[in-house]
Design a protein around this motif. Structure first.
Motif, PDB file in Angstrom:
ATOM      1  N   LEU A   1       0.834  -1.206   0.000  1.00  0.00           N
ATOM      2  CA  LEU A   1       0.000   0.000   0.000  1.00  0.00           C
ATOM      3  C   LEU A   1       0.867   1.254   0.000  1.00  0.00           C
ATOM      4  CD1 LEU A   1      -2.839   1.288   0.262  1.00  0.00           C
ATOM      5  CD2 LEU A   1      -2.541   1.121   2.745  1.00  0.00           C
ATOM      6  N   THR A   2       1.901   1.257   0.803  1.00  0.00           N
ATOM      7  CA  THR A   2       2.802   2.407   0.867  1.00  0.00           C
ATOM      8  C   THR A   2       3.448   2.668  -0.481  1.00  0.00           C
ATOM      9  OG1 THR A   2       3.236   1.960   3.206  1.00  0.00           O
ATOM     10  CG2 THR A   2       4.803   3.378   2.062  1.00  0.00           C
ATOM     11  N   ALA A   3       3.897   1.591  -1.141  1.00  0.00           N
ATOM     12  CA  ALA A   3       4.504   1.741  -2.465  1.00  0.00           C
ATOM     13  C   ALA A   3       3.477   2.170  -3.504  1.00  0.00           C
ATOM     14  CB  ALA A   3       5.170   0.434  -2.880  1.00  0.00           C
ATOM     15  N   LEU A   4       2.271   1.642  -3.409  1.00  0.00           N
ATOM     16  CA  LEU A   4       1.199   2.015  -4.344  1.00  0.00           C
ATOM     17  C   LEU A   4       0.947   3.516  -4.299  1.00  0.00           C
ATOM     18  CD1 LEU A   4      -1.343   0.996  -6.128  1.00  0.00           C
ATOM     19  CD2 LEU A   4      -2.607   1.321  -3.991  1.00  0.00           C
ATOM     20  N   LEU A   5       0.930   4.088  -3.105  1.00  0.00           N
ATOM     21  CA  LEU A   5       0.537   5.483  -2.930  1.00  0.00           C
ATOM     22  C   LEU A   5       1.709   6.447  -2.953  1.00  0.00           C
ATOM     23  CD1 LEU A   5      -2.140   4.986  -0.130  1.00  0.00           C
ATOM     24  CD2 LEU A   5      -2.517   5.262  -2.588  1.00  0.00           C
TER      25      LEU A   5
END
Length: 221
Positions: free
Chosen positions: A173-177
Protein backbone atom coordinates in the motif's frame (compact mmCIF):
# COMPACT_ATOMS: atom_id res chain seq x y z
CA UNK A 1 -22.49 -24.45 -22.21
CA UNK A 2 -18.77 -24.90 -22.81
CA UNK A 3 -17.38 -28.32 -21.89
CA UNK A 4 -14.85 -28.28 -19.08
CA UNK A 5 -11.76 -30.21 -18.12
CA UNK A 6 -10.11 -30.37 -14.73
CA UNK A 7 -10.58 -27.60 -12.19
CA UNK A 8 -7.51 -25.33 -12.08
CA UNK A 9 -8.56 -22.90 -9.39
CA UNK A 10 -11.42 -21.18 -7.58
CA UNK A 11 -12.08 -17.65 -6.38
CA UNK A 12 -14.85 -16.05 -4.36
CA UNK A 13 -17.42 -16.27 -7.13
CA UNK A 14 -15.90 -18.20 -10.07
CA UNK A 15 -14.04 -21.39 -10.99
CA UNK A 16 -11.40 -21.83 -13.69
CA UNK A 17 -11.30 -25.04 -15.73
CA UNK A 18 -8.85 -26.44 -18.24
CA UNK A 19 -9.95 -26.61 -21.87
CA UNK A 20 -6.60 -27.40 -23.50
CA UNK A 21 -3.01 -26.15 -23.41
CA UNK A 22 -3.97 -22.77 -24.88
CA UNK A 23 -7.36 -21.93 -23.32
CA UNK A 24 -9.22 -22.04 -20.01
CA UNK A 25 -12.84 -21.51 -19.03
CA UNK A 26 -13.78 -19.18 -16.20
CA UNK A 27 -17.29 -19.98 -14.97
CA UNK A 28 -19.23 -17.65 -12.69
CA UNK A 29 -20.81 -19.71 -9.90
CA UNK A 30 -23.04 -16.96 -8.53
CA UNK A 31 -24.58 -15.63 -11.74
CA UNK A 32 -23.56 -12.02 -11.06
CA UNK A 33 -21.29 -11.52 -14.04
CA UNK A 34 -21.71 -10.88 -17.75
CA UNK A 35 -19.10 -12.81 -19.72
CA UNK A 36 -19.84 -10.99 -22.98
CA UNK A 37 -19.37 -7.58 -21.39
CA UNK A 38 -16.21 -8.70 -19.62
CA UNK A 39 -14.77 -10.11 -22.83
CA UNK A 40 -15.55 -6.86 -24.66
CA UNK A 41 -13.66 -4.70 -22.16
CA UNK A 42 -10.69 -7.10 -22.24
CA UNK A 43 -10.58 -6.87 -26.04
CA UNK A 44 -10.80 -3.07 -25.81
CA UNK A 45 -7.84 -2.69 -23.47
CA UNK A 46 -5.81 -5.27 -25.41
CA UNK A 47 -6.29 -3.25 -28.60
CA UNK A 48 -4.60 -0.37 -26.78
CA UNK A 49 -1.65 -2.49 -25.68
CA UNK A 50 -2.77 -3.32 -22.15
CA UNK A 51 -1.67 -6.72 -20.76
CA UNK A 52 -4.99 -8.56 -20.50
CA UNK A 53 -5.49 -12.17 -21.65
CA UNK A 54 -6.88 -12.95 -25.09
CA UNK A 55 -10.53 -14.01 -25.05
CA UNK A 56 -12.96 -16.12 -27.06
CA UNK A 57 -16.69 -15.63 -26.82
CA UNK A 58 -18.59 -18.61 -25.45
CA UNK A 59 -22.14 -17.38 -26.03
CA UNK A 60 -22.91 -17.77 -22.33
CA UNK A 61 -23.48 -15.06 -19.73
CA UNK A 62 -21.58 -17.04 -17.09
CA UNK A 63 -18.75 -18.60 -19.16
CA UNK A 64 -15.67 -16.78 -20.43
CA UNK A 65 -13.06 -18.60 -22.50
CA UNK A 66 -9.68 -16.95 -22.23
CA UNK A 67 -5.99 -17.45 -22.90
CA UNK A 68 -4.30 -19.92 -20.57
CA UNK A 69 -1.52 -18.12 -18.72
CA UNK A 70 1.54 -19.66 -17.10
CA UNK A 71 3.12 -18.37 -13.94
CA UNK A 72 1.90 -17.52 -10.44
CA UNK A 73 -0.37 -14.75 -9.33
CA UNK A 74 1.43 -11.78 -7.79
CA UNK A 75 0.22 -12.99 -4.38
CA UNK A 76 1.68 -16.45 -4.91
CA UNK A 77 4.84 -14.94 -6.38
CA UNK A 78 5.28 -12.88 -3.24
CA UNK A 79 4.86 -15.98 -1.07
CA UNK A 80 7.47 -17.78 -3.21
CA UNK A 81 9.94 -14.89 -2.99
CA UNK A 82 9.72 -13.97 -6.68
CA UNK A 83 8.69 -10.39 -5.92
CA UNK A 84 8.91 -8.34 -2.75
CA UNK A 85 6.10 -6.28 -1.27
CA UNK A 86 7.35 -2.88 -2.38
CA UNK A 87 7.95 -4.13 -5.92
CA UNK A 88 4.42 -5.52 -5.93
CA UNK A 89 2.94 -2.19 -4.83
CA UNK A 90 4.93 -0.29 -7.43
CA UNK A 91 3.80 -2.75 -10.13
CA UNK A 92 0.15 -2.24 -9.15
CA UNK A 93 0.66 1.52 -9.46
CA UNK A 94 2.24 1.11 -12.90
CA UNK A 95 -0.59 -1.13 -14.09
CA UNK A 96 -3.19 1.39 -12.90
CA UNK A 97 -1.42 4.25 -14.69
CA UNK A 98 -1.08 2.18 -17.86
CA UNK A 99 -4.76 1.23 -17.75
CA UNK A 100 -5.90 4.81 -17.26
CA UNK A 101 -4.04 5.81 -20.41
CA UNK A 102 -6.53 3.64 -22.34
CA UNK A 103 -9.42 5.71 -23.72
CA UNK A 104 -12.82 5.01 -22.27
CA UNK A 105 -15.61 3.57 -24.38
CA UNK A 106 -18.13 6.38 -23.82
CA UNK A 107 -17.83 8.89 -26.65
CA UNK A 108 -20.02 11.32 -24.68
CA UNK A 109 -17.51 11.48 -21.80
CA UNK A 110 -13.97 12.00 -23.12
CA UNK A 111 -12.61 12.28 -19.56
CA UNK A 112 -13.73 8.77 -18.61
CA UNK A 113 -11.22 5.94 -18.58
CA UNK A 114 -11.50 2.17 -18.32
CA UNK A 115 -11.43 1.12 -14.66
CA UNK A 116 -10.64 -2.41 -13.48
CA UNK A 117 -12.04 -1.90 -9.95
CA UNK A 118 -10.51 -5.10 -8.53
CA UNK A 119 -6.81 -4.73 -9.25
CA UNK A 120 -5.01 -6.50 -6.42
CA UNK A 121 -2.19 -9.08 -6.10
CA UNK A 122 -4.40 -12.09 -6.78
CA UNK A 123 -5.62 -10.59 -10.07
CA UNK A 124 -2.17 -10.08 -11.59
CA UNK A 125 -0.43 -13.06 -13.18
CA UNK A 126 3.38 -12.98 -13.35
CA UNK A 127 3.92 -14.70 -16.71
CA UNK A 128 7.22 -15.19 -18.54
CA UNK A 129 6.07 -12.39 -20.89
CA UNK A 130 5.36 -9.96 -18.07
CA UNK A 131 2.38 -9.23 -15.84
CA UNK A 132 -1.13 -9.92 -17.11
CA UNK A 133 -4.25 -8.52 -15.42
CA UNK A 134 -7.16 -10.93 -15.01
CA UNK A 135 -10.76 -10.83 -13.69
CA UNK A 136 -12.38 -7.88 -15.43
CA UNK A 137 -15.87 -8.67 -14.15
CA UNK A 138 -16.16 -5.37 -12.24
CA UNK A 139 -14.75 -3.15 -15.01
CA UNK A 140 -16.55 0.03 -16.04
CA UNK A 141 -15.73 3.47 -17.37
CA UNK A 142 -15.21 6.30 -14.91
CA UNK A 143 -12.66 8.47 -13.16
CA UNK A 144 -9.25 6.96 -12.30
CA UNK A 145 -9.47 8.06 -8.65
CA UNK A 146 -12.05 5.35 -8.00
CA UNK A 147 -9.77 2.62 -9.38
CA UNK A 148 -6.92 3.81 -7.15
CA UNK A 149 -9.35 3.92 -4.24
CA UNK A 150 -10.50 0.33 -4.77
CA UNK A 151 -6.96 -1.05 -4.92
CA UNK A 152 -5.91 1.00 -1.90
CA UNK A 153 -8.91 -0.11 0.18
CA UNK A 154 -8.38 -3.78 -0.69
CA UNK A 155 -4.74 -3.62 0.42
CA UNK A 156 -5.55 -1.53 3.48
CA UNK A 157 -8.18 -3.99 4.70
CA UNK A 158 -5.48 -6.66 4.76
CA UNK A 159 -2.94 -4.28 6.30
CA UNK A 160 -5.16 -3.50 9.30
CA UNK A 161 -6.52 -7.02 9.69
CA UNK A 162 -3.83 -8.39 11.97
CA UNK A 163 -3.16 -11.48 9.85
CA UNK A 164 0.32 -12.63 8.72
CA UNK A 165 -0.07 -10.78 5.40
CA UNK A 166 -0.70 -7.45 7.19
CA UNK A 167 2.94 -6.19 7.14
CA UNK A 168 3.55 -6.93 3.43
CA UNK A 169 0.12 -5.49 2.58
CA UNK A 170 1.15 -2.27 4.33
CA UNK A 171 4.40 -2.20 2.34
CA UNK A 172 2.46 -2.75 -0.91
CA UNK A 173 0.00 0.00 0.00
CA UNK A 174 2.80 2.41 0.87
CA UNK A 175 4.50 1.74 -2.47
CA UNK A 176 1.20 2.02 -4.34
CA UNK A 177 0.54 5.48 -2.93
CA UNK A 178 4.12 6.77 -3.14
CA UNK A 179 4.29 7.58 -6.85
CA UNK A 180 2.32 9.90 -6.08
CA UNK A 181 -0.98 8.21 -6.77
CA UNK A 182 -4.05 9.49 -8.56
CA UNK A 183 -6.22 8.73 -5.53
CA UNK A 184 -8.88 11.36 -4.84
CA UNK A 185 -11.18 12.09 -1.90
CA UNK A 186 -14.19 11.22 -4.04
CA UNK A 187 -12.55 8.02 -5.27
CA UNK A 188 -11.70 6.87 -1.76
CA UNK A 189 -15.21 7.59 -0.46
CA UNK A 190 -16.86 5.72 -3.31
CA UNK A 191 -14.44 2.80 -3.00
CA UNK A 192 -15.28 2.41 0.69
CA UNK A 193 -19.00 2.58 -0.07
CA UNK A 194 -18.73 -0.11 -2.75
CA UNK A 195 -16.66 -2.41 -0.56
CA UNK A 196 -19.18 -2.06 2.26
CA UNK A 197 -22.03 -3.36 0.08
CA UNK A 198 -20.00 -6.00 -1.80
CA UNK A 199 -21.80 -9.32 -1.21
CA UNK A 200 -18.50 -11.23 -1.16
CA UNK A 201 -17.26 -9.28 1.89
CA UNK A 202 -17.34 -10.99 5.27
CA UNK A 203 -18.63 -9.10 8.30
CA UNK A 204 -15.05 -8.88 9.58
CA UNK A 205 -13.85 -7.34 6.30
CA UNK A 206 -16.60 -4.74 6.39
CA UNK A 207 -15.75 -3.89 10.01
CA UNK A 208 -12.16 -3.16 8.95
CA UNK A 209 -13.15 -0.47 6.46
CA UNK A 210 -12.97 2.41 8.94
CA UNK A 211 -9.42 1.58 10.02
CA UNK A 212 -8.49 0.90 6.40
CA UNK A 213 -9.63 4.38 5.36
CA UNK A 214 -7.71 5.99 8.23
CA UNK A 215 -4.55 4.18 7.13
CA UNK A 216 -4.96 5.28 3.52
CA UNK A 217 -5.48 8.89 4.59
CA UNK A 218 -2.32 8.79 6.70
CA UNK A 219 -0.34 7.77 3.61
CA UNK A 220 -2.05 9.68 0.79
CA UNK A 221 -3.50 12.97 2.01
Amino acid sequence: MTATGRLLGSGRSADVYEIDEAWVLRRDREGWGDAAAEGAVMEHVRRHGYPAPRVRHSGSRTDLVMERLSGPTMLSGFAEGRIDAREAGALLARLLRQLHAVPGRDADDPEARVLHLDLHPDNVMLTPDGPRVIDWSNAEDGRPGLDWGMTAVILAQVAVGGEPLAPPALAMLTALLADPSDLTEAGLAEARRRRAVNPTMSRREVELLGDAEKLIRSLAF
